[in-house]
Design an enzyme around this catalytic site. Structure first.
Site, PDB file in Angstrom:
ATOM      1  N   SER A   1      45.316   8.094  32.051  1.00 18.77           N
ATOM      2  CA  SER A   1      45.002   6.703  31.734  1.00 18.77           C
ATOM      3  C   SER A   1      44.943   5.818  32.973  1.00 18.77           C
ATOM      4  O   SER A   1      44.598   4.651  32.884  1.00 18.77           O
ATOM      5  CB  SER A   1      46.028   6.158  30.744  1.00 18.77           C
ATOM      6  OG  SER A   1      47.314   6.288  31.307  1.00 18.77           O
ATOM      7  N   GLY A   2      45.283   6.396  34.142  1.00 18.81           N
ATOM      8  CA  GLY A   2      45.201   5.606  35.367  1.00 18.81           C
ATOM      9  C   GLY A   2      44.820   6.503  36.528  1.00 18.81           C
ATOM     10  O   GLY A   2      45.190   7.679  36.559  1.00 18.81           O
TER      11      GLY A   2
ATOM     12  N   CYS B   1       0.812  -1.220   0.000  1.00 17.04           N
ATOM     13  CA  CYS B   1       0.000   0.000   0.000  1.00 17.04           C
ATOM     14  C   CYS B   1       0.845   1.270   0.000  1.00 17.04           C
ATOM     15  O   CYS B   1       0.385   2.341  -0.381  1.00 17.04           O
ATOM     16  CB  CYS B   1      -0.978  -0.015   1.175  1.00 17.04           C
ATOM     17  SG  CYS B   1      -0.238  -0.578   2.722  1.00 17.04           S
TER      18      CYS B   1
ATOM     19  N   THR C   1      42.778   1.570  35.636  1.00 15.47           N
ATOM     20  CA  THR C   1      43.337   2.113  34.396  1.00 15.47           C
ATOM     21  C   THR C   1      42.304   2.003  33.277  1.00 15.47           C
ATOM     22  O   THR C   1      41.326   1.260  33.407  1.00 15.47           O
ATOM     23  CB  THR C   1      44.606   1.340  33.967  1.00 15.47           C
ATOM     24  OG1 THR C   1      44.215   0.003  33.644  1.00 15.47           O
ATOM     25  CG2 THR C   1      45.651   1.321  35.066  1.00 15.47           C
TER      26      THR C   1
ATOM     27  N   HIS D   1      51.571   3.296  35.998  1.00 19.18           N
ATOM     28  CA  HIS D   1      51.292   4.338  36.987  1.00 19.18           C
ATOM     29  C   HIS D   1      51.844   3.941  38.335  1.00 19.18           C
ATOM     30  O   HIS D   1      51.653   2.808  38.778  1.00 19.18           O
ATOM     31  CB  HIS D   1      49.781   4.564  37.120  1.00 19.18           C
ATOM     32  CG  HIS D   1      49.142   4.891  35.823  1.00 19.18           C
ATOM     33  ND1 HIS D   1      48.704   3.915  34.956  1.00 19.18           N
ATOM     34  CD2 HIS D   1      48.888   6.078  35.226  1.00 19.18           C
ATOM     35  CE1 HIS D   1      48.207   4.506  33.881  1.00 19.18           C
ATOM     36  NE2 HIS D   1      48.313   5.811  34.019  1.00 19.18           N
TER      37      HIS D   1
ATOM     38  N   ASP E   1      41.747  -1.512  32.365  1.00 19.45           N
ATOM     39  CA  ASP E   1      40.846  -2.263  33.240  1.00 19.45           C
ATOM     40  C   ASP E   1      39.389  -1.999  32.853  1.00 19.45           C
ATOM     41  O   ASP E   1      38.566  -2.908  32.817  1.00 19.45           O
ATOM     42  CB  ASP E   1      41.024  -1.841  34.709  1.00 19.45           C
ATOM     43  CG  ASP E   1      42.447  -2.078  35.201  1.00 19.45           C
ATOM     44  OD1 ASP E   1      43.082  -3.014  34.681  1.00 19.45           O
ATOM     45  OD2 ASP E   1      42.900  -1.328  36.078  1.00 19.45           O
TER      46      ASP E   1
ATOM     47  N   ASP F   1      56.431  10.110  32.630  1.00 20.72           N
ATOM     48  CA  ASP F   1      57.161  11.004  33.536  1.00 20.72           C
ATOM     49  C   ASP F   1      58.569  10.459  33.780  1.00 20.72           C
ATOM     50  O   ASP F   1      59.548  11.211  33.816  1.00 20.72           O
ATOM     51  CB  ASP F   1      56.463  11.098  34.909  1.00 20.72           C
ATOM     52  CG  ASP F   1      55.092  11.747  34.825  1.00 20.72           C
ATOM     53  OD1 ASP F   1      54.877  12.552  33.911  1.00 20.72           O
ATOM     54  OD2 ASP F   1      54.242  11.423  35.692  1.00 20.72           O
TER      55      ASP F   1
END
Lengths: 129, 509
Positions: free
Chosen positions: B478-479, B136, B494, B418, B497, B436
């Protein structure tokens, strides 16, 4: 008068502004500052005109600071602006406020062209060149 | 209402007066002045109608549209107007365009609210629709241009408008927040608030004695009606709302504005005006309520919880908020509105004019609005991931006087990135990452105390993973060390995880 002061690496560590304040006795107000070890850029409001203003600007010039007249002026499209007030309290220099009839008012002298209000305006009534 | 008060006038009597040009109509501001100078009794006797108005962002707004049938016809299953998706779970060419729907090409810049404004302004709108095709409705695709005049119906139906009042917002955190309450500066840098306060229609009939289903109103510059309580209607706590409808074709874009809240989303500013018939002294009293009599809580939007759980920083009034400054602690903080008081005033003036000109008559509601409604939160009955479910409990830590070289050896040996730094009381005082350490070695730094980040972003065990994942993204880390009330590290979380856990639980393939 608002001016932008550009410090080259050679002079960035010198207390030129403090010297200008001490010499002239004018309470120069820093509206915006971006300073690091390589260079510095300040937007300042100098509460003076005429000869005295020339005197201050001369101090900066002689110390090797480049002076730019502040040309960025906020434009408000009052056709779009609803005077909602969303731009008022985020403004870091209180350049925006309500007038007596609750219409948004703008004090050009206080503005540092930081764009906070341009982003905060819900109806995109504010623009900066 | 349990307490009965003497009736002063009926809606029918007021309408007779409007017909003969005898009605006494005041705006809410004028009513406040009269009540102050002559008292409530006199104001109640003299005034027939008080006009109230509000103009603010009302996210629960939208428009029912009927596009008409093309030839060959299409049963639209997906539909876009200027790339903004239209809800199509309705009949073939009916749709509902919601104010907060985002453009699929322009994001936060443009959305449903803007399409509504553009429709009302008479602008051309790109219509695009798709279908699977049936016997239709054989057509499977359509692309054309429409204006509001091409539509059979464009009916604004807003499930929640006109909030009686609204909590104000501030921000305790150290970064700028972009919210539906606008830009909130760090460290209680400003306060924003919404609502017309003493001009708000629901504040003017605080006990819901005159407005109800069927009340004729000013809506978006045209005529509208209240069709019921709004969603989240909570009148007993002063947070009543309205559901309203009106013909979009009669409206004016001055009073319907598409809006974008920076980094939040899009919405529609709606103008609503309501006539309050002064049927008794109690209504005269509420119609005379002033900004300084309407309390407002300032809440901390720095706490990412549901609205009623955000801590109350202070209780103030609309008068204090509107003064432009409120005091929080020792500090004077700038405050400003998000809804336009100027436009709210204008709307109450326009409505007053309509009544005085005899072109707007009052209606008697067919049913009152509920005066009590529970406002429940959504209970989450499924177990949800918390930090404690994804964090690692064996945390390798270091001391500030540890040598960079030793620390580097340790993270290599343990395969981590970390290293939280703790003091002799086991309290977290810093963090170093493998990056670091690499930089420290390149720059010949000796001790961790020289290189560690001292402002550590942390999480708590019972926090939701979503909240912490957002925090990590915001600070670009990231952590994140997980700490207890004593600032002792109980775990570390993290991004690895989180992705491991989320892939395990949420993805179904």
């Amino acid at each position: 008068m608002r001016v932008r002061l550009i410090y080259s690496p050679d002079v960035v560590e010198k207390p030129i502004l403090a010297e200008a304040v001490l010499k002239t006795g004018l309470p120069i107000n820093i509206l915006e500052a971006k300073v690091n070890a390589q260079k510095g850029e300040l937007v300042v409001s100098i509460p003076s005109t005429g000869k005295k203003l020339e005197e201050v600007l001369k101090i900066f010039k002689e110390a090797g600071v480049q002076i730019q007249k502040f040309t960025e002026i906020l434009q408000i499209d009052y056709e779009r602006c609803t005077s909602c007030g969303a731009c008022i309290s985020p403004c870091p220099t209180q350049a925006l406020k309500f007038g007596p009839d609750w219409t948004l008012e703008f004090d050009e002298e206080k503005c540092v062209a930081c764009r906070t209000c341009v982003n905060a305006c819900p109806v995109k009534a504010m623009s900066l060149p | 209402m349990t307490e009965s008060v003497e009736k002063i006038r009926s809606i029918e009597e007021i309408n007779e007066k409007i017909k003969h040009g005898d009605a006494v109509v005041l705006t809410a501001e004028e009513m406040i002045k009269l009540a102050e100078s002559s008292g409530i009794e006199v104001a109640a006797k003299e005034v027939d109608i008080v006009t109230a108005g509000t103009f603010g962002a009302m996210c629960s707004s939208g428009v029912f549209l009927n596009f008409g049938h093309s030839d060959p016809p299409i049963k639209m299953t997906k539909c876009w107007l200027n790339d903004v998706p239209v809800y199509k779970g309705l009949a073939a060419v009916d749709g509902y365009l919601g104010a907060t729907a985002l453009s699929e090409t322009r994001g936060f810049e443009y959305g449903g609210g803007h399409v509504i404004e553009d429709l009302v302004s008479g602008k051309e709108i790109e219509l695009r629709a798709e279908s699977y095709g049936t016997d239709c409705y054989p057509r499977r695709h359509i692309e054309t241009v429409i204006t509001i005049d091409d539509l059979n119906q464009a009916i604004l139906v807003n499930p929640r408008n006109c909030y009686q009042k609204y909590d104000a917002a501030t921000n305790s955190t150290d970064r700028v927040l972009y919210t539906y309450m606008g830009t909130l500066l760090p460290n209680y840098g400003n306060v924003t608030f919404a609502g017309a306060g003493q001009l708000n229609p629901l504040c003017k009939d605080w006990n819901y004695e005159t407005i109800g289903i069927g009340t004729r109103i000013f809506l978006g510059g045209g005529i509208g009606y209240i069709i019921g309580e709004g969603t989240q209607h909570s009148p007993q706590s002063g947070f009543g709302t309205l559901m309203v409808r009106g013909d979009l074709k009669q409206m004016n874009s001055r009073y319907l504005r598409g809006a974008s809240f920076y980094r939040y989303g899009v919405t529609l500013y709606v103008g609503v005006g309501i006539p309050i018939p002064i049927i008794n002294e109690r209504v005269a009293y509420t119609a005379s309520l002033r900004d300084d009599q309407i309390p407002v809580n300032i809440r901390d939007y720095g706490v990412p919880s549901r609205p009623d759980l955000r801590p109350i920083v202070k209780q103030v009034t609309y008068a204090e908020l509107r003064s432009g400054k409120v005091t929080i602690g020792e500090k004077e903080v700038p405050s400003s509105s998000l809804s336009s008081y100027k436009m709210a005033r204008e709307i109450s003036e326009v409505l007053k004019k309509w009544i005085l000109e005899g072109i707007f008559f009052l209606t008697k509601p067919v049913e009152p609005l509920p005066r009590k409604r529970e406002f429940k939160p959504l209970k989450v009955r499924r177990k949800e991931l918390r930090v404690r479910d994804a964090m690692r409990r064996e945390v390798v830590t270091a001391k500030p006087d540890d040598e960079v070289k030793e620390a580097a050896k340790r993270i290599v040996a343990k395969g981590i990135d970390h290293l939280p730094v703790i003091n002799t009381d086991d309290k977290l005082i810093g963090i170093v990452t493998s990056w670091d350490l690499a930089r420290a070695i390149a720059n010949n730094k000796k001790y961790l105390s020289e290189i560690m980040t001292r402002r550590v972003i942390t999480a708590r065990e019972n926090e939701s993973i979503d909240v912490v994942a957002r925090r990590m993204a915001q600070y670009n880390i990231s952590g994140i060390p997980v700490i207890d009330d004593n600032y002792r590290v109980t775990g570390i979380l993290t991004t690895d995880d989180i992705s491991r856990k989320i892939v395990g639980r949420r993805t179904t393939i």
